[in-house]
Design an enzyme around this catalytic site. Structure first.
Site, mmCIF file in Angstrom:
data_model
loop_
_atom_site.group_PDB
_atom_site.id
_atom_site.type_symbol
_atom_site.label_atom_id
_atom_site.label_comp_id
_atom_site.label_asym_id
_atom_site.label_seq_id
_atom_site.Cartn_x
_atom_site.Cartn_y
_atom_site.Cartn_z
ATOM 1 N N GLU A 31 -7.790 -11.717 9.851
ATOM 2 C CA GLU A 31 -8.475 -10.433 9.615
ATOM 3 C C GLU A 31 -9.202 -10.491 8.274
ATOM 4 O OE1 GLU A 31 -5.823 -7.102 9.478
ATOM 5 O OE2 GLU A 31 -7.437 -5.638 9.550
ATOM 6 N N ARG A 57 -13.045 -6.249 15.682
ATOM 7 C CA ARG A 57 -12.112 -5.184 16.054
ATOM 8 C C ARG A 57 -12.896 -3.884 16.144
ATOM 9 N NH1 ARG A 57 -7.390 -2.347 12.411
ATOM 10 N NH2 ARG A 57 -9.090 -0.919 11.945
ATOM 11 N N ASN A 91 0.811 -1.212 0.000
ATOM 12 C CA ASN A 91 0.000 0.000 0.000
ATOM 13 C C ASN A 91 0.854 1.275 0.000
ATOM 14 O OD1 ASN A 91 -2.118 1.741 0.097
ATOM 15 N ND2 ASN A 91 -2.966 0.970 2.035
ATOM 16 N N HIS A 146 -14.186 -5.325 11.105
ATOM 17 C CA HIS A 146 -13.860 -3.997 11.640
ATOM 18 C C HIS A 146 -15.133 -3.228 11.959
ATOM 19 C CE1 HIS A 146 -9.541 -3.388 9.881
ATOM 20 N NE2 HIS A 146 -9.706 -4.604 10.330
ATOM 21 N N HIS A 162 -1.945 0.647 16.563
ATOM 22 C CA HIS A 162 -1.300 1.121 15.330
ATOM 23 C C HIS A 162 0.009 1.856 15.589
ATOM 24 C CE1 HIS A 162 -1.506 2.128 10.976
ATOM 25 N NE2 HIS A 162 -2.263 1.063 10.973
ATOM 26 N N ARG A 201 1.328 -11.336 13.333
ATOM 27 C CA ARG A 201 0.419 -10.803 12.309
ATOM 28 C C ARG A 201 1.012 -10.838 10.901
ATOM 29 N NH1 ARG A 201 -4.145 -8.898 11.700
ATOM 30 N NH2 ARG A 201 -3.811 -6.684 11.348
ATOM 31 N N GLU A 257 2.217 -7.002 11.252
ATOM 32 C CA GLU A 257 1.745 -6.776 9.879
ATOM 33 C C GLU A 257 2.785 -6.043 9.035
ATOM 34 O OE1 GLU A 257 -1.782 -4.468 10.901
ATOM 35 O OE2 GLU A 257 -0.900 -2.795 9.803
ATOM 36 N N ASP A 274 -6.667 -2.072 17.547
ATOM 37 C CA ASP A 274 -5.388 -1.785 16.900
ATOM 38 C C ASP A 274 -4.856 -0.434 17.383
ATOM 39 O OD1 ASP A 274 -4.338 -2.028 13.390
ATOM 40 O OD2 ASP A 274 -3.219 -1.606 15.233
ATOM 41 N N HIS A 293 -2.618 -10.505 9.032
ATOM 42 C CA HIS A 293 -3.105 -9.221 8.501
ATOM 43 C C HIS A 293 -3.948 -9.519 7.263
ATOM 44 C CE1 HIS A 293 -1.767 -5.064 6.785
ATOM 45 N NE2 HIS A 293 -2.778 -4.894 7.608
ATOM 46 N N ASP A 321 -6.528 -3.594 1.697
ATOM 47 C CA ASP A 321 -5.443 -3.138 0.835
ATOM 48 C C ASP A 321 -4.427 -4.242 0.570
ATOM 49 O OD1 ASP A 321 -5.031 -1.421 3.684
ATOM 50 O OD2 ASP A 321 -3.301 -2.627 3.077
ATOM 51 N N TYR A 365 -6.681 6.969 13.467
ATOM 52 C CA TYR A 365 -6.526 5.801 12.603
ATOM 53 C C TYR A 365 -7.768 4.920 12.644
ATOM 54 C CZ TYR A 365 -5.976 1.050 11.470
ATOM 55 O OH TYR A 365 -6.227 -0.171 10.947
ATOM 56 N N GLU A 370 -3.241 -4.602 19.406
ATOM 57 C CA GLU A 370 -2.373 -4.803 18.247
ATOM 58 C C GLU A 370 -1.403 -3.642 18.077
ATOM 59 O OE1 GLU A 370 -4.592 -5.376 14.683
ATOM 60 O OE2 GLU A 370 -2.946 -4.744 13.422
ATOM 61 N N TRP A 411 2.282 6.753 12.216
ATOM 62 C CA TRP A 411 0.877 6.725 11.769
ATOM 63 C C TRP A 411 0.270 5.367 12.070
ATOM 64 C CZ3 TRP A 411 -1.567 3.631 8.023
ATOM 65 C CH2 TRP A 411 -2.925 3.926 7.885
HETATM 66 C C1 CS2 Z 1 -4.322 -2.060 9.885
HETATM 67 C C2 CS2 Z 1 -4.203 -1.860 8.420
HETATM 68 O O1 CS2 Z 1 -5.776 -3.804 9.358
HETATM 69 C C3 CS2 Z 1 -4.945 -3.402 10.175
HETATM 70 O O2 CS2 Z 1 -4.602 -3.994 11.195
HETATM 71 O O3 CS2 Z 1 -3.132 -1.909 10.591
HETATM 72 O O4 CS2 Z 1 -5.415 -1.338 7.993
HETATM 73 C C4 CS2 Z 1 -3.100 -0.944 7.960
HETATM 74 O O5 CS2 Z 1 -3.309 0.349 8.488
HETATM 75 C C5 CS2 Z 1 -3.112 -0.897 6.445
HETATM 76 O O6 CS2 Z 1 -3.005 -2.205 5.965
HETATM 77 C C6 CS2 Z 1 -1.985 -0.050 5.904
HETATM 78 O O7 CS2 Z 1 -2.020 -0.092 4.495
HETATM 79 MG MG MG Z 2 -2.982 -3.227 12.199
#
Ligand code: CS2
Ligand code: MG
Length: 402
Positions: free
Chosen positions: A339, A147, A37, A122, A212, A283, A262, A210, A312, A316, A159, A236, A402
């Site tokens: 996921e 989640r 991504n 999600h 993040h 992950r 991830e 998450d 993960h 995307d 996020y 996470e 991020w």
């Molecule tokens: C996130 C993702 O799904 C998750 O756990 O961390 O959405 C992540 O932000 C994206 O894959 C980034 O491209």
């Molecule tokens: Mg994540």
């Protein structure tokens, strides 16, 4: 049998995906996901310019030797671009092996270890009431694992929360979006979110969240400790994981389970986290961690330390990764959860697939290989459309995670 073609297909049905298609002299083809991504074209070039020419003439059945050839042969080892390219080749070769033998990928790996694969969806909201509504919808759809992410009061953006009613997609077209972040506001708020979930829905569903990568280790320890009454399935990415030893600090303070990985692309990124049992779920995913051949090594290593998989699986990563991951999940003995964010219809049209979803679980299907293909005519209708992941800044302007 010999490889006679290796094509890279970049398409944007709802979002950008990169797919490698390998064709043999007997007309059998296999495909692999090569989507990274925000850096899609880097992987497309790595494949087109440096890998595909090396594949022509190779025996597609020599999957391990091809993996070692591309990993050691590059000299410059590891990294997300390299390992995503290797993963795409690996996924395509396992797909070909399945088609040649007439066996679904999970059977090639060792057969099913369970009836189906538990997936988590999600639930996101701009505030707690909206997040709880989405959580209720997932319960209604039969999800056993959900989640939850939510806007934080007095924070401009956060996020994981969709801006509109559509699916959450972090990458934005045009300029790189700058989001602001305050760990203090987040830490004061997020335990209230989990309390609201448990008060309303009880403890019958697995609750995931998450972080993040946004906290320091001691902040992550504080978070884990503060949310223990809400019994999360996992928190996470509580802190960036380059310093694997940093997770000892979190572990000393809390029993909230931890999931990381991830952004990992090799076993070396998680070796210490696993052998010191600093995490509970790994992950790493097929597309970014070297494909079936490498993720199988990571999972087997993790099983020695009772660490389970939690691959993960955002929207995307392409449906090709999703399909192959479900085969992996059906086989892997130390499975945790998968996921599954779902895909826009145009993406599902470009990638016909054998998997099925049924009340919070999925099954990859019985088609030979990984059971996902690409409709190249449909893919051509969606040209690449540059989009980039956001950055985050603290409220004083400091560039943050991020
Ligand atoms: C996130 C993702 O799904 C998750 O756990 O961390 O959405 C992540 O932000 C994206 O894959 C980034 O491209
Ligand atoms: Mg994540």
């Amino acid at each position: 049998m010999k490889i006679v073609r290796a094509d890279v297909i970049v398409t944007c049905p709802g979002r950008n995906f990169v797919t490698l298609k390998i064709v043999t002299d007997e007309g059998v083809h296999g495909i692999g996901d090569a989507t990274l991504n925000g850096r899609e074209l880097a992987v497309a070039s790595y494949l087109k310019d440096h890998v595909c020419p090396l594949l022509i003439g190779r025996d597609p059945g020599c999957i391990e030797d091809t993996w070692q050839y591309l990993y050691k042969g590059a000299y410059w080892r590891r990294g997300p671009v390299t390992m995503t390219a290797i993963a795409a080749v690996d996924m395509a070769l396992w797909d070909i092996l399945g088609k040649v033998t007439g066996m679904p990928l999970y059977k090639l790996l060792g057969g099913a270890s369970r009836e189906s694969v538990m997936v988590y969806g999600h639930a996101t909201g701009r505030d707690i009431p909206e997040a709880l509504d989405r959580y209720a919808e997932h319960i209604e759809a039969g999800y056993q694992a959900i989640r939850i992410q939510c806007g934080v009061p007095n924070m401009r953006s956060v996020y994981g929360v969709s801006k509109g009613s559509g699916m959450y997609e972090p990458a934005t077209k045009g300029a790189v979006e700058e989001q602001s972040w305050s760990s203090e506001k987040y830490l004061d708020f997020v335990p209230k979110l989990f309390e609201a979930v448990r008060d309303k829905f009880g403890f019958d569903t697995h609750l995931l969240h998450d972080v993040h990568h946004r906290l320091t280790p001691i902040e992550a320890a504080r978070l884990g400790k503060s949310i223990e009454p809400y019994r999360l399935f996992w928190m996470e990415d509580p802190t960036p994981a380059e310093n694997q030893a940093g997770f000892r600090l979190i572990r000393e303070h809390t029993v909230t389970p931890i999931a990381v990985g991830e952004v990992f692309n090799s076993i070396w990124d998680c070796k210490q986290l696993i052998e010191e049992q600093l995490i509970d779920y790994i992950r790493a995913t097929l597309t970014h961690a070297g494909g079936i051949t490498h993720l199988r090594r990571i999972a087997d290593f993790a099983s020695l330390y009772q660490v389970r998989t939690g691959c993960h699986g955002p929207s995307d990563l392409s449906p090709v990764c999703m399909g192959a991951a479900l085969h992996f999940d059906l086989w892997v003995p130390n499975f945790g959860v998968q996921e599954y964010m779902g895909f826009p219809q145009e993406a599902l049209d470009v990638f016909p697939h054998a998997w099925r979803f049924e009340r919070g679980t999925m099954h990859p299907g019985e088609a030979p290989g990984h059971g996902v293909d690409i409709d190249e005519a449909a893919a051509a209708r969606y040209p690449y459309d540059p989009a980039y992941l956001p950055v985050a800044r603290l409220e004083d302007g400091t560039l943050w995670n991020w």
